[in-house]
Scaffold this active site. Sequence first.
Site, PDB file in Angstrom:
ATOM      1  CG  HIS A  96      -0.220  -0.035   2.378  1.00  0.00           C
ATOM      2  ND1 HIS A  96       0.276  -0.985   3.101  1.00  0.00           N
ATOM      3  CD2 HIS A  96       0.037   1.063   3.272  1.00  0.00           C
ATOM      4  CE1 HIS A  96       0.958  -0.587   4.240  1.00  0.00           C
ATOM      5  NE2 HIS A  96       0.602   0.644   4.491  1.00  0.00           N
ATOM      6  CG  ASP A  98       1.095   5.096   4.649  1.00  0.00           C
ATOM      7  OD1 ASP A  98       0.762   3.983   4.747  1.00  0.00           O
ATOM      8  OD2 ASP A  98       2.379   5.623   5.226  1.00  0.00           O
ATOM      9  CG  HIS A 251       4.741   1.244   3.468  1.00  0.00           C
ATOM     10  ND1 HIS A 251       4.063   2.156   2.930  1.00  0.00           N
ATOM     11  CD2 HIS A 251       4.194   1.132   4.572  1.00  0.00           C
ATOM     12  CE1 HIS A 251       3.255   2.772   3.488  1.00  0.00           C
ATOM     13  NE2 HIS A 251       3.335   1.900   4.693  1.00  0.00           N
ATOM     14  NE  ARG A 267       2.095   6.216  10.040  1.00  0.00           N
ATOM     15  CZ  ARG A 267       0.855   5.546   9.644  1.00  0.00           C
ATOM     16  NH1 ARG A 267       1.317   4.506   8.623  1.00  0.00           N
ATOM     17  NH2 ARG A 267      -0.311   5.539   9.760  1.00  0.00           N
TER      18      ARG A 267
END
Length: 288
Positions: A96, A98, A251, A267
């Site tokens: 995917h 993000d 990723h 994150r």
Amino acid sequence: MQLTPITTTIGSEVSGVDLCADLTATLGEQIHDALVERAVLVFRDQPIDPQTHLDLAAALGEVGATHPLYPSVTGFPQVNIIPNDAAHPPESEVWHSDLSCKANPPFAAVLRAELIPPVGGDTLWVDMRAACTALPDELRAQVVDRRAFHSLAHGFRVLEGYGHTDRQRSLSTTSDDTTAEHPVIVRHPVSGREVLYVNESFTERMVGMGDAAGAAVLERLFAFARHPRFQMRLRWRRNTVVIWDNWATQHFASGDHYPMYDREMQRVTVASSRRAGLFSNQPAPARR
């Protein structure tokens, strides 16, 4: 700052930098530009605190909003905690980019390893610039002027399988910006390079194609991008910090550590590039 390439096209280990002490505006520019060139930057042994984590993200562009499905560090709402434990099974075992479901998907992410399993839990990235360059001519011809539909609900359909119905319901209340159409081949807003911009998680369908034909084309694109020649794989250590260009990559977080070992990452999302602003959503021109 020294860069050691991890593969020929994607990823570099960064040395000669102490993010806790050396983070200046000049260094921020250097990191930003190295990120656009190499797509993934790996910093080892960087015990940054939440404020430094935010400062690093802000050096690259505007810091984005917190992700609605994940908790945050106390006092730092823009620093998300991404846990994998008994109550939080892995959710990222699909390639995917993000939040490609947004009209302006985020530019980058800054991820810090807080709790790392003794084995497993690697993250992989794929260079969607290299994949685009290598597209067979006949496949490129099918998609060069096409758009694809991306949706948040499609990206987090895994929640239903885990029985997380409360989190799944919350998706509908996060914002109105949960679906978008993007060109299948876009031009990177900073580098100008062509990028294959579809992913298995959020890309739901091709626009203007029948369901069967569109699904077949998407599957070919997904399978092509999964080729190992476009990928890098990272073995995490505690206090590893990784920054990736979300416009140029996809990723995949391996959940092979679960349920034997827990894993926790922190994150911060970077909404825009300091050099190009928001995602421009511009298609790449057809080859002549």
